[in-house]
Write a protein that holds these residues in place. Structure first.
Motif, PDB file in Angstrom:
ATOM      1  N   LEU A  73       0.824  -1.217   0.000  1.00  0.00           N
ATOM      2  CA  LEU A  73       0.000   0.000   0.000  1.00  0.00           C
ATOM      3  C   LEU A  73       0.851   1.257   0.000  1.00  0.00           C
ATOM      4  O   LEU A  73       0.465   2.279  -0.562  1.00  0.00           O
ATOM      5  CB  LEU A  73      -0.925   0.001   1.224  1.00  0.00           C
ATOM      6  N   LYS A  74       1.997   1.201   0.644  1.00  0.00           N
ATOM      7  CA  LYS A  74       2.851   2.388   0.713  1.00  0.00           C
ATOM      8  C   LYS A  74       3.242   2.874  -0.679  1.00  0.00           C
ATOM      9  O   LYS A  74       3.462   4.052  -0.903  1.00  0.00           O
ATOM     10  CB  LYS A  74       4.110   2.088   1.529  1.00  0.00           C
ATOM     11  N   GLY A  75       3.314   1.944  -1.606  1.00  0.00           N
ATOM     12  CA  GLY A  75       3.657   2.322  -2.968  1.00  0.00           C
ATOM     13  C   GLY A  75       2.482   2.863  -3.751  1.00  0.00           C
ATOM     14  O   GLY A  75       2.629   3.244  -4.910  1.00  0.00           O
ATOM     15  N   LEU A  76       1.295   2.874  -3.123  1.00  0.00           N
ATOM     16  CA  LEU A  76       0.085   3.319  -3.817  1.00  0.00           C
ATOM     17  C   LEU A  76      -0.458   4.630  -3.254  1.00  0.00           C
ATOM     18  O   LEU A  76      -1.533   5.065  -3.630  1.00  0.00           O
ATOM     19  CB  LEU A  76      -0.997   2.237  -3.708  1.00  0.00           C
ATOM     20  N   GLU A  77       0.284   5.259  -2.334  1.00  0.00           N
ATOM     21  CA  GLU A  77      -0.192   6.488  -1.706  1.00  0.00           C
ATOM     22  C   GLU A  77      -0.392   7.584  -2.747  1.00  0.00           C
ATOM     23  O   GLU A  77       0.395   7.751  -3.677  1.00  0.00           O
ATOM     24  CB  GLU A  77       0.789   6.964  -0.637  1.00  0.00           C
ATOM     25  N   ASN A  78      -1.427   8.346  -2.542  1.00  0.00           N
ATOM     26  CA  ASN A  78      -1.776   9.379  -3.521  1.00  0.00           C
ATOM     27  C   ASN A  78      -2.515  10.513  -2.816  1.00  0.00           C
ATOM     28  O   ASN A  78      -3.325  10.287  -1.922  1.00  0.00           O
ATOM     29  CB  ASN A  78      -2.686   8.776  -4.603  1.00  0.00           C
TER      30      ASN A  78
ATOM     31  N   LYS B 267      -5.066  11.670   2.505  1.00  0.00           N
ATOM     32  CA  LYS B 267      -4.400  10.811   1.535  1.00  0.00           C
ATOM     33  C   LYS B 267      -5.323   9.671   1.127  1.00  0.00           C
ATOM     34  O   LYS B 267      -6.208   9.255   1.875  1.00  0.00           O
ATOM     35  CB  LYS B 267      -3.112  10.247   2.127  1.00  0.00           C
ATOM     36  N   SER B 268      -5.071   9.148  -0.044  1.00  0.00           N
ATOM     37  CA  SER B 268      -5.822   7.995  -0.522  1.00  0.00           C
ATOM     38  C   SER B 268      -4.848   7.014  -1.154  1.00  0.00           C
ATOM     39  O   SER B 268      -3.663   7.297  -1.300  1.00  0.00           O
ATOM     40  CB  SER B 268      -6.892   8.431  -1.530  1.00  0.00           C
TER      41      SER B 268
ATOM     42  N   VAL C 240     -14.371  -2.435  -0.645  1.00  0.00           N
ATOM     43  CA  VAL C 240     -13.934  -1.087  -0.276  1.00  0.00           C
ATOM     44  C   VAL C 240     -14.786  -0.054  -1.011  1.00  0.00           C
ATOM     45  O   VAL C 240     -15.333  -0.322  -2.094  1.00  0.00           O
ATOM     46  CB  VAL C 240     -12.441  -0.879  -0.626  1.00  0.00           C
ATOM     47  N   LYS C 241     -14.897   1.115  -0.420  1.00  0.00           N
ATOM     48  CA  LYS C 241     -15.643   2.215  -1.036  1.00  0.00           C
ATOM     49  C   LYS C 241     -14.742   2.978  -1.999  1.00  0.00           C
ATOM     50  O   LYS C 241     -13.614   3.316  -1.666  1.00  0.00           O
ATOM     51  CB  LYS C 241     -16.187   3.151   0.038  1.00  0.00           C
TER      52      LYS C 241
ATOM     53  N   PHE D  26      -8.439   3.220  -9.504  1.00  0.00           N
ATOM     54  CA  PHE D  26      -9.476   3.862  -8.709  1.00  0.00           C
ATOM     55  C   PHE D  26      -8.873   4.144  -7.339  1.00  0.00           C
ATOM     56  O   PHE D  26      -7.917   3.483  -6.914  1.00  0.00           O
ATOM     57  CB  PHE D  26     -10.733   3.001  -8.607  1.00  0.00           C
ATOM     58  N   SER D  27      -9.385   5.127  -6.640  1.00  0.00           N
ATOM     59  CA  SER D  27      -8.811   5.518  -5.354  1.00  0.00           C
ATOM     60  C   SER D  27      -9.756   5.165  -4.222  1.00  0.00           C
ATOM     61  O   SER D  27     -10.976   5.199  -4.367  1.00  0.00           O
ATOM     62  CB  SER D  27      -8.501   7.017  -5.339  1.00  0.00           C
ATOM     63  N   ILE D  28      -9.151   4.814  -3.081  1.00  0.00           N
ATOM     64  CA  ILE D  28      -9.908   4.507  -1.869  1.00  0.00           C
ATOM     65  C   ILE D  28      -9.270   5.265  -0.707  1.00  0.00           C
ATOM     66  O   ILE D  28      -8.110   5.670  -0.775  1.00  0.00           O
ATOM     67  CB  ILE D  28      -9.921   3.002  -1.566  1.00  0.00           C
ATOM     68  N   LYS D  29     -10.018   5.467   0.378  1.00  0.00           N
ATOM     69  CA  LYS D  29      -9.476   6.114   1.559  1.00  0.00           C
ATOM     70  C   LYS D  29      -8.451   5.211   2.232  1.00  0.00           C
ATOM     71  O   LYS D  29      -8.545   3.974   2.167  1.00  0.00           O
ATOM     72  CB  LYS D  29     -10.592   6.454   2.545  1.00  0.00           C
ATOM     73  N   THR D  30      -7.497   5.822   2.910  1.00  0.00           N
ATOM     74  CA  THR D  30      -6.459   5.045   3.570  1.00  0.00           C
ATOM     75  C   THR D  30      -7.015   4.194   4.710  1.00  0.00           C
ATOM     76  O   THR D  30      -6.401   3.215   5.117  1.00  0.00           O
ATOM     77  CB  THR D  30      -5.375   5.974   4.133  1.00  0.00           C
TER      78      THR D  30
END
Length: 350
Positions: free
Chosen positions: A42-47, A276-277, A309-310, A319-323
């Protein structure tokens, strides 16, 4: 009887070999049930997704100029699009009537002074009354006020630009009869830092994440490859009743002469308050709609877990999701996810 023990030993040995073969076969079967997958931490997907909106470039100050009094337009000295300086004269009325009013008020004031002096002398000589002296004094003050009004009207029978900028609109032509307060010119500030702004509307979901001085980048349709920098300088506190959007103002950091009023710009606001997402690659998606997505992840590199996940936003390749949707140590399965079930054993491929 002497052959009984060797035969028993041979049979025992053959039974052990058979059990070993069954154990090896069973072990091989277990290994073969592991499903090969590829994961991304997940750390590599932070946005941090910027807030995106569209607005129109304007002048920071847009001032409509008019005359204090009505009259015939005598001159208009500038055209639309021309640059003007601060206090530059732009137009004037025919002063024949206004000069006559100033002259009449001036003569009335001179007469009031003479009347006051005469009344004062008569009162001193006990010929006149105190009332006559007081009335003459009051008449002199009224005449003085009328003279100031006439001079004030004459001074504002000329329009001048209160700011350095450009003529955005000219509403009338020379020779027209204009009334008090009728628009003559619209002047927009320009040429100086902070004189170019872009206004836009944001939803309540976005406005709560905006703060003053948040940075922004703007791209205009006329200049696709050029990015301009700006900052949030105003935030609306009341929604527009027609659109239900909150208006904000972005001020460009530097004045750019090539940008004209009315240009449409796409703005990305880099808010300090946006949470962050995670950007989840689209190949991790097993099932989904506009609101929810089903993905697989692992936290121990051995067992696959199914999660619903939402979805915050959909893009072409992610697609983005909340952390908060997944644990920090989770790794998202991006290859092999469609073939998994919850709690399947996995083998992570490099």
């Amino acid at each position: 009887m002497k052959y009984r023990y060797p035969i028993f030993i041979i049979l025992t040995f053959l039974a052990c070999i058979s059990c070993k073969q069954e154990y090896v076969k069973e072990s091989n079967t277990k290994i073969s049930t592991l499903k090969n997958v590829r994961v991304i931490p997940l750390k590599g997907l932070e946005n941090i997704e910027p807030i995106v909106a569209t607005g129109t470039i304007q002048s920071k100050q847009e001032i409509v100029l008019s005359f204090k009094v009505g009259g015939i337009l005598n001159s208009l000295l500038t055209e639309e699009g021309q640059t003007v300086k601060k206090n530059q004269k732009l137009g004037s009325l025919n002063l024949a009537e206004i000069n006559a009013q100033v002259s009449s008020a001036s003569n009335a004031y001179d007469k009031s002074i003479r009347d006051m002096k005469r009344a004062t002398n008569l009162y001193r000589d006990t010929v006149g009354t105190l009332e006559q002296k007081q009335n003459a004094t009051t008449a002199k003050e009224i005449a003085n006020s009328n003279l100031e009004i006439a001079r004030f009207n004459k001074r504002f029978s000329v329009v001048s630009s209160p700011v350095a900028g450009k003529v955005l609109k000219r509403y009338v032509e020379v020779g027209e009869l204009v009334s008090p307060g009728q628009p003559i010119y619209k002047i927009g500030s320009s040429g100086t830092k902070g004189s170019q702004i872009i206004r836009m509307g944001l939803s309540d979901k976005d406005i709560v994440n905006i703060s003053l001085n948040d940075s922004a980048t703007i791209v205009f349709d006329a200049f696709d490859k050029s990015e301009y920098e700006g900052n949030v300088t105003e935030i609306g506190i009341v929604a527009n009743p027609k659109t239900s959007l909150f208006e904000i103002e972005i001020t460009l950091n530097d004045y750019k002469n090539e940008i004209k009023n009315g240009f449409i710009g796409k703005v990305k606001i880099h808010s300090k308050n946006v949470l962050k997402s995670y950007k989840i690659p689209m190949n991790a998606l097993v099932e989904g709609n506009n609101k929810e997505a089903v993905i697989f992840y692992t936290t121990d590199s051995r067992i696959a877990k199914r999660a619903t996940v939402k979805i915050e936003q959909f893009r072409n390749d992610y697609f983005s999701i909340k952390t908060s949707e997944l644990a920090d140590n989770a790794m998202v399965i991006v290859d092999g996810a469609p073939y998994l079930k919850d709690n399947d054993s996995i083998n992570i491929s490099k």
